[in-house]
Design a protein around this motif. Sequence first.
Motif, PDB file in Angstrom:
ATOM      1  N   PHE A 345       0.911  -1.157   0.037  1.00 19.32           N
ATOM      2  CA  PHE A 345       0.018  -0.256  -0.020  1.00 19.32           C
ATOM      3  C   PHE A 345       0.810   1.381  -0.087  1.00 19.32           C
ATOM      4  O   PHE A 345       0.371   2.203  -0.496  1.00 19.32           O
ATOM      5  N   LEU A 346       2.057   1.180   0.568  1.00 19.29           N
ATOM      6  CA  LEU A 346       2.962   2.511   0.667  1.00 19.29           C
ATOM      7  C   LEU A 346       3.090   3.045  -0.561  1.00 19.29           C
ATOM      8  O   LEU A 346       3.016   4.340  -0.743  1.00 19.29           O
ATOM      9  N   PHE A 347       3.836   2.422  -1.584  1.00 21.07           N
ATOM     10  CA  PHE A 347       4.318   3.097  -2.763  1.00 21.07           C
ATOM     11  C   PHE A 347       3.246   3.289  -3.553  1.00 21.07           C
ATOM     12  O   PHE A 347       3.161   4.445  -4.328  1.00 21.07           O
ATOM     13  N   SER A 348       2.223   2.414  -3.879  1.00 18.11           N
ATOM     14  CA  SER A 348       1.036   2.618  -4.834  1.00 18.11           C
ATOM     15  C   SER A 348       0.058   3.585  -4.398  1.00 18.11           C
ATOM     16  O   SER A 348      -0.322   4.224  -5.280  1.00 18.11           O
ATOM     17  N   ALA A 349       0.140   4.066  -3.113  1.00 24.29           N
ATOM     18  CA  ALA A 349      -0.869   5.052  -2.697  1.00 24.29           C
ATOM     19  C   ALA A 349      -0.462   6.430  -3.457  1.00 24.29           C
ATOM     20  O   ALA A 349      -1.086   7.087  -3.918  1.00 24.29           O
ATOM     21  N   GLN A 350       1.044   6.587  -3.257  1.00 26.98           N
ATOM     22  CA  GLN A 350       1.490   7.717  -3.861  1.00 26.98           C
ATOM     23  C   GLN A 350       1.262   7.815  -5.535  1.00 26.98           C
ATOM     24  O   GLN A 350       1.024   8.770  -5.995  1.00 26.98           O
ATOM     25  N   THR A 351       1.611   6.829  -6.011  1.00 30.66           N
ATOM     26  CA  THR A 351       1.399   6.620  -7.362  1.00 30.66           C
ATOM     27  C   THR A 351       0.111   6.899  -7.746  1.00 30.66           C
ATOM     28  O   THR A 351      -0.187   7.475  -8.827  1.00 30.66           O
ATOM     29  N   MET A 352      -0.958   6.394  -7.045  1.00 33.29           N
ATOM     30  CA  MET A 352      -2.420   7.025  -7.644  1.00 33.29           C
ATOM     31  C   MET A 352      -2.671   8.314  -7.392  1.00 33.29           C
ATOM     32  O   MET A 352      -3.618   8.883  -8.043  1.00 33.29           O
ATOM     33  N   VAL A 353      -1.872   9.056  -6.551  1.00 32.02           N
ATOM     34  CA  VAL A 353      -2.067  10.432  -6.524  1.00 32.02           C
ATOM     35  C   VAL A 353      -1.415  10.851  -7.844  1.00 32.02           C
ATOM     36  O   VAL A 353      -2.122  11.811  -8.628  1.00 32.02           O
ATOM     37  N   TYR A 354      -0.271  10.621  -8.425  1.00 31.14           N
ATOM     38  CA  TYR A 354       0.109  10.975  -9.797  1.00 31.14           C
ATOM     39  C   TYR A 354      -0.860  10.661 -10.773  1.00 31.14           C
ATOM     40  O   TYR A 354      -1.240  11.155 -11.759  1.00 31.14           O
ATOM     41  N   ALA A 355      -1.494   9.451 -10.782  1.00 29.87           N
ATOM     42  CA  ALA A 355      -2.217   8.737 -11.864  1.00 29.87           C
ATOM     43  C   ALA A 355      -3.585   9.832 -11.879  1.00 29.87           C
ATOM     44  O   ALA A 355      -4.122  10.043 -12.880  1.00 29.87           O
ATOM     45  N   ALA A 356      -4.035  10.159 -10.682  1.00 24.93           N
ATOM     46  CA  ALA A 356      -5.089  10.868 -10.485  1.00 24.93           C
ATOM     47  C   ALA A 356      -4.926  12.441 -11.314  1.00 24.93           C
ATOM     48  O   ALA A 356      -5.880  13.061 -11.961  1.00 24.93           O
ATOM     49  N   VAL A 357      -3.607  12.965 -10.879  1.00 23.26           N
ATOM     50  CA  VAL A 357      -3.267  14.248 -11.551  1.00 23.26           C
ATOM     51  C   VAL A 357      -3.273  13.833 -13.069  1.00 23.26           C
ATOM     52  O   VAL A 357      -3.786  14.925 -13.831  1.00 23.26           O
ATOM     53  N   THR A 358      -2.908  12.993 -13.598  1.00 25.18           N
ATOM     54  CA  THR A 358      -2.870  12.933 -15.214  1.00 25.18           C
ATOM     55  C   THR A 358      -3.945  12.989 -15.629  1.00 25.18           C
ATOM     56  O   THR A 358      -4.312  13.363 -17.085  1.00 25.18           O
TER      57      THR A 358
END
Length: 438
Positions: A345-358
Amino acid sequence: MSSTSVTGGTRSGRLAGLVVAICWLVVLFDGVDLFIYGAVLPGMLDDPALGLTKEAAGSLGSYATFGMLLGALGSGPLTDRIGRKKMIIASTALFSIASGICAAAPSLTVFGLGRFIAGLGLGGLLPIALTMVAEFAPAKRRNLLIGSLMTAHQAGGILAATLGLWLLDSYGWRSAFWIGVLPLFIAVPLVLRYLPESLSFLIARGRTDEARRIASDHGVELPSTTAPAASGGVPALFRGGLWQPTLFFWLASFGGLLLVYGVNTWLPTMMRAEGYDLGSALSFLIVINLGGIVGMLVAGRFADRFGAVRVAAIWFTLTAAGVYLLGIRTPLAVTYAVVFLAGVFLFSAQTMVYAAVTSRYDTAARATAVGSTAGMGRFGAVLGPWLGGQLMAGGNQGWGFTVFAGAAVFAVVFVSLAGLRSQERSAEPTPSLVGAGH
């Protein structure tokens, strides 16, 4: 379905696959260079000639993240002007050369300078790679492909920890940084030769002839995009009611990156303080990044179905629980399981923030939006290693996991607010087959 549409889908899928594969490689090297400091930090602390203290180690770890802050903030607007491919090449070359500076550094001052320069390249690369993948990915698979790209970062963390286990005792900590020079000779030539420029970017900048030539070379059709953009840049992130989600995404990224970089830098050292030996402490770094790889793929699939913001909020909540539990001494097998799940959960949580921004900014401002979100988050990335160093130096390492869990809760609040204040945009259609003869 006609044969043309099938073939077009196949060819556009292959082009997206090529972009993901090349970006995956450069992000792998990015991850190795980023995480290698935490992996070799125990060896650096044990090197009497270096004279590195735990308190100074936290500050030293922040030099790279401060460079990443500037690199991410600067690369977005520049990339939206000169192109994705050029910035990927420049960023990769920069952090590779800087790794050589660190390997040869005669003092902590020079080493810190090398890490700062490396940070400029590392901070610039990731937002560009994410933007490239988002612009070539089919809309229904965008979050999955973004998650797949980010598995490279966790693979880089695993490789960095493996290098630490292999090199520290036999060759010393400097050897790991010499290996960090390899991307200059491996990744850069591959990007030059095979990576196409983003077609959506070229059209948005009015460079239609160049986009048409690349599309013809790859046997795909130009994506149907809006007219060339008159302006993008940072001001575009605050127009049309976007200022609220922009600020909320920045704050969510601050909490997420404080968590990611704090844990990745100090996990081996904090686990040693809990009574585990060096081998086990470095193994935890491998396990947490293995969990990260699984988490990226799972999060990407869920985000394509339920939305990246919703998944990010749930993932940060689960991260808070997992990181807090790391501070509780349990049998070794249970500890490994908790470390793995925390990584999921740690790393993919932050990645999904980036995904939301794109998905919430258009082509003209997308790289700037992702870069600024990563860049403002770097304030947290700078604070995380420093804060861990202060806790360790004060003998309060037991509070480290609690503090980092609190950062996850902070991220939950603001990514949720960002989702409430923004609306997802449809990605540009993935290029399809050009007419016969191409």
